[in-house]
Scaffold this motif. Structure first.
Motif, PDB file in Angstrom:
ATOM      1  N   GLU A  63       0.765  -1.169  -0.035  1.00 40.09           N
ATOM      2  CA  GLU A  63      -0.109  -0.108  -0.188  1.00 40.09           C
ATOM      3  C   GLU A  63       0.849   1.246  -0.038  1.00 40.09           C
ATOM      4  O   GLU A  63       0.679   2.226  -0.909  1.00 40.09           O
ATOM      5  CB  GLU A  63      -0.870  -0.075   1.224  1.00 40.09           C
ATOM      6  CG  GLU A  63      -1.776   1.213   1.213  1.00 40.09           C
ATOM      7  CD  GLU A  63      -3.036   1.100   0.177  1.00 40.09           C
ATOM      8  OE1 GLU A  63      -3.493   2.295  -0.321  1.00 40.09           O
ATOM      9  OE2 GLU A  63      -3.216   0.052  -0.668  1.00 40.09           O
ATOM     10  N   ILE A  64       1.776   1.326   0.623  1.00 38.35           N
ATOM     11  CA  ILE A  64       2.862   2.542   0.798  1.00 38.35           C
ATOM     12  C   ILE A  64       3.352   2.721  -0.523  1.00 38.35           C
ATOM     13  O   ILE A  64       3.424   3.717  -1.130  1.00 38.35           O
ATOM     14  CB  ILE A  64       4.178   2.305   1.706  1.00 38.35           C
ATOM     15  CG1 ILE A  64       3.340   2.227   3.283  1.00 38.35           C
ATOM     16  CG2 ILE A  64       5.153   3.227   1.609  1.00 38.35           C
ATOM     17  CD1 ILE A  64       4.467   1.574   4.170  1.00 38.35           C
ATOM     18  N   ILE A  65       3.938   1.520  -1.292  1.00 42.72           N
ATOM     19  CA  ILE A  65       4.519   1.704  -2.610  1.00 42.72           C
ATOM     20  C   ILE A  65       3.368   2.255  -3.533  1.00 42.72           C
ATOM     21  O   ILE A  65       3.690   2.988  -4.276  1.00 42.72           O
ATOM     22  CB  ILE A  65       5.217   0.323  -2.884  1.00 42.72           C
ATOM     23  CG1 ILE A  65       6.388   0.039  -2.091  1.00 42.72           C
ATOM     24  CG2 ILE A  65       5.419   0.440  -4.396  1.00 42.72           C
ATOM     25  CD1 ILE A  65       6.594  -1.320  -2.230  1.00 42.72           C
ATOM     26  N   ALA A  66       2.232   1.473  -3.508  1.00 44.54           N
ATOM     27  CA  ALA A  66       1.097   1.830  -4.408  1.00 44.54           C
ATOM     28  C   ALA A  66       0.578   3.521  -4.282  1.00 44.54           C
ATOM     29  O   ALA A  66       0.590   4.227  -5.400  1.00 44.54           O
ATOM     30  CB  ALA A  66      -0.365   1.096  -4.090  1.00 44.54           C
ATOM     31  N   ARG A  67       0.613   3.655  -3.005  1.00 41.48           N
ATOM     32  CA  ARG A  67       0.134   5.261  -2.817  1.00 41.48           C
ATOM     33  C   ARG A  67       1.284   6.087  -3.331  1.00 41.48           C
ATOM     34  O   ARG A  67       0.971   7.358  -3.896  1.00 41.48           O
ATOM     35  CB  ARG A  67      -0.105   5.539  -1.456  1.00 41.48           C
ATOM     36  CG  ARG A  67      -1.393   4.809  -0.960  1.00 41.48           C
ATOM     37  CD  ARG A  67      -1.793   5.391   0.337  1.00 41.48           C
ATOM     38  NE  ARG A  67      -3.243   5.047   0.614  1.00 41.48           N
ATOM     39  CZ  ARG A  67      -3.820   5.517   1.716  1.00 41.48           C
ATOM     40  NH1 ARG A  67      -3.330   6.482   2.304  1.00 41.48           N
ATOM     41  NH2 ARG A  67      -5.009   4.832   2.044  1.00 41.48           N
ATOM     42  N   ALA A  68       2.481   5.916  -3.155  1.00 45.17           N
ATOM     43  CA  ALA A  68       3.913   6.639  -3.739  1.00 45.17           C
ATOM     44  C   ALA A  68       3.647   6.978  -5.232  1.00 45.17           C
ATOM     45  O   ALA A  68       3.606   7.709  -5.579  1.00 45.17           O
ATOM     46  CB  ALA A  68       4.912   6.040  -3.280  1.00 45.17           C
ATOM     47  N   LYS A  69       3.373   5.667  -5.808  1.00 44.80           N
ATOM     48  CA  LYS A  69       3.279   5.801  -7.280  1.00 44.80           C
ATOM     49  C   LYS A  69       2.232   6.475  -7.779  1.00 44.80           C
ATOM     50  O   LYS A  69       2.147   7.327  -8.688  1.00 44.80           O
ATOM     51  CB  LYS A  69       3.336   4.337  -7.873  1.00 44.80           C
ATOM     52  CG  LYS A  69       4.809   3.610  -7.421  1.00 44.80           C
ATOM     53  CD  LYS A  69       4.499   2.165  -8.208  1.00 44.80           C
ATOM     54  CE  LYS A  69       5.991   1.640  -8.020  1.00 44.80           C
ATOM     55  NZ  LYS A  69       6.070   0.206  -8.525  1.00 44.80           N
ATOM     56  N   GLU A  70       0.792   6.214  -7.108  1.00 43.78           N
ATOM     57  CA  GLU A  70      -0.332   7.188  -7.549  1.00 43.78           C
ATOM     58  C   GLU A  70       0.002   8.568  -7.258  1.00 43.78           C
ATOM     59  O   GLU A  70      -0.560   9.391  -8.090  1.00 43.78           O
ATOM     60  CB  GLU A  70      -1.548   6.751  -6.629  1.00 43.78           C
ATOM     61  CG  GLU A  70      -1.977   5.276  -6.828  1.00 43.78           C
ATOM     62  CD  GLU A  70      -2.917   5.047  -5.825  1.00 43.78           C
ATOM     63  OE1 GLU A  70      -3.243   5.684  -4.800  1.00 43.78           O
ATOM     64  OE2 GLU A  70      -3.476   3.576  -5.739  1.00 43.78           O
ATOM     65  N   ASN A  71       0.911   9.117  -6.452  1.00 40.71           N
ATOM     66  CA  ASN A  71       0.926  10.456  -6.301  1.00 40.71           C
ATOM     67  C   ASN A  71       2.388  11.056  -7.233  1.00 40.71           C
ATOM     68  O   ASN A  71       2.975  12.010  -6.755  1.00 40.71           O
ATOM     69  CB  ASN A  71       1.191  10.629  -4.871  1.00 40.71           C
ATOM     70  CG  ASN A  71      -0.187  10.572  -4.080  1.00 40.71           C
ATOM     71  OD1 ASN A  71      -0.961  11.468  -4.225  1.00 40.71           O
ATOM     72  ND2 ASN A  71      -0.424   9.466  -3.563  1.00 40.71           N
ATOM     73  N   GLY A  72       2.705   9.940  -7.789  1.00 46.01           N
ATOM     74  CA  GLY A  72       4.014  10.390  -8.677  1.00 46.01           C
ATOM     75  C   GLY A  72       5.329  10.543  -7.938  1.00 46.01           C
ATOM     76  O   GLY A  72       6.276  11.267  -8.449  1.00 46.01           O
ATOM     77  N   ILE A  73       5.507   9.830  -6.820  1.00 47.38           N
ATOM     78  CA  ILE A  73       6.642   9.884  -6.034  1.00 47.38           C
ATOM     79  C   ILE A  73       7.327   8.699  -6.368  1.00 47.38           C
ATOM     80  O   ILE A  73       6.975   7.489  -6.368  1.00 47.38           O
ATOM     81  CB  ILE A  73       6.221   9.677  -4.454  1.00 47.38           C
ATOM     82  CG1 ILE A  73       5.386  11.164  -4.025  1.00 47.38           C
ATOM     83  CG2 ILE A  73       7.563   9.517  -3.728  1.00 47.38           C
ATOM     84  CD1 ILE A  73       5.072  10.799  -2.635  1.00 47.38           C
ATOM     85  N   TYR A  74       8.730   8.731  -6.693  1.00 46.12           N
ATOM     86  CA  TYR A  74       9.424   7.926  -7.080  1.00 46.12           C
ATOM     87  C   TYR A  74       9.837   6.656  -6.150  1.00 46.12           C
ATOM     88  O   TYR A  74      10.120   7.242  -4.913  1.00 46.12           O
ATOM     89  CB  TYR A  74      10.746   8.415  -7.597  1.00 46.12           C
ATOM     90  CG  TYR A  74      11.623   7.424  -8.155  1.00 46.12           C
ATOM     91  CD1 TYR A  74      11.405   6.870  -9.510  1.00 46.12           C
ATOM     92  CD2 TYR A  74      12.703   6.640  -7.594  1.00 46.12           C
ATOM     93  CE1 TYR A  74      12.372   5.802 -10.045  1.00 46.12           C
ATOM     94  CE2 TYR A  74      13.524   5.563  -8.080  1.00 46.12           C
ATOM     95  CZ  TYR A  74      13.178   5.519  -9.353  1.00 46.12           C
ATOM     96  OH  TYR A  74      14.003   4.288  -9.806  1.00 46.12           O
ATOM     97  N   VAL A  75       9.783   5.618  -6.396  1.00 43.12           N
ATOM     98  CA  VAL A  75      10.105   4.367  -5.490  1.00 43.12           C
ATOM     99  C   VAL A  75      11.398   3.679  -5.685  1.00 43.12           C
ATOM    100  O   VAL A  75      11.747   3.461  -6.676  1.00 43.12           O
ATOM    101  CB  VAL A  75       9.109   3.200  -5.379  1.00 43.12           C
ATOM    102  CG1 VAL A  75       9.337   2.239  -4.622  1.00 43.12           C
ATOM    103  CG2 VAL A  75       7.612   3.861  -5.016  1.00 43.12           C
ATOM    104  N   HIS A  76      12.321   4.058  -4.832  1.00 42.86           N
ATOM    105  CA  HIS A  76      13.698   3.376  -4.804  1.00 42.86           C
ATOM    106  C   HIS A  76      13.749   2.355  -3.994  1.00 42.86           C
ATOM    107  O   HIS A  76      13.518   2.252  -2.836  1.00 42.86           O
ATOM    108  CB  HIS A  76      14.753   4.536  -4.403  1.00 42.86           C
ATOM    109  CG  HIS A  76      16.151   4.248  -4.499  1.00 42.86           C
ATOM    110  ND1 HIS A  76      16.806   3.866  -5.638  1.00 42.86           N
ATOM    111  CD2 HIS A  76      16.926   3.629  -3.632  1.00 42.86           C
ATOM    112  CE1 HIS A  76      17.865   3.272  -5.227  1.00 42.86           C
ATOM    113  NE2 HIS A  76      18.240   3.225  -4.154  1.00 42.86           N
ATOM    114  N   GLU A  77      14.449   1.009  -4.631  1.00 45.92           N
ATOM    115  CA  GLU A  77      14.484  -0.230  -4.074  1.00 45.92           C
ATOM    116  C   GLU A  77      15.820  -0.367  -3.539  1.00 45.92           C
ATOM    117  O   GLU A  77      16.909  -0.363  -4.495  1.00 45.92           O
ATOM    118  CB  GLU A  77      14.242  -1.294  -4.714  1.00 45.92           C
ATOM    119  CG  GLU A  77      12.608  -1.171  -5.146  1.00 45.92           C
ATOM    120  CD  GLU A  77      12.098  -2.411  -5.900  1.00 45.92           C
ATOM    121  OE1 GLU A  77      12.820  -3.634  -5.821  1.00 45.92           O
ATOM    122  OE2 GLU A  77      11.098  -2.475  -6.631  1.00 45.92           O
ATOM    123  N   SER A  78      16.201  -0.331  -2.136  1.00 46.46           N
ATOM    124  CA  SER A  78      17.387  -0.548  -1.525  1.00 46.46           C
ATOM    125  C   SER A  78      17.159  -1.267  -0.300  1.00 46.46           C
ATOM    126  O   SER A  78      16.881  -0.833   0.625  1.00 46.46           O
ATOM    127  CB  SER A  78      17.941   0.687  -1.104  1.00 46.46           C
ATOM    128  OG  SER A  78      19.291   0.383  -0.510  1.00 46.46           O
TER     129      SER A  78
END
Length: 103
Positions: A37-52
């Protein structure tokens, strides 16, 4: 982003930073469905998701609404600088984050 305890569930941490803040704060974190859900909401709001996975593992140890510790300043600053360049349209490679040594 895999759970550091070899669990196949995804993990996620969201940070917020304002110029007036002393350091970025952890505003959301979770595993499994919460992480999704955190990842989905970030993407919905145009926030880049970095995987580390390494950085997420360290950030999961911080309480919600707490600032990141000084040991993570360099890694998070590198990530924020990279995101700033991405937002400006610069084609830059994903940074190798400088993480503190494992204790």
């Amino acid at each position: 982003m895999n759970d550091p305890q070899n669990d196949s569930r995804r993990t996620a941490v969201a940070l917020a930073y304002r110029e007036a803040d002393a350091a970025p704060r952890v505003v959301a974190k979770g595993r499994g469905l919460i992480a999704e859900e955190i990842i989905a909401r970030a993407k919905e709001n145009g926030i880049y998701v970095h995987e580390s996975p390494e950085l997420v593992s360290l950030l999961l140890q911080i309480d919600l609404d707490q600032r990141i510790p000084p040991q993570l300043y360099v890694a998070v600053a590198e990530l924020l600088a990279w995101l700033y360049r991405i937002e400006r349209g610069e084609g830059v490679p994903v940074p190798n984050l400088t993480l503190p040594p494992a204790t």
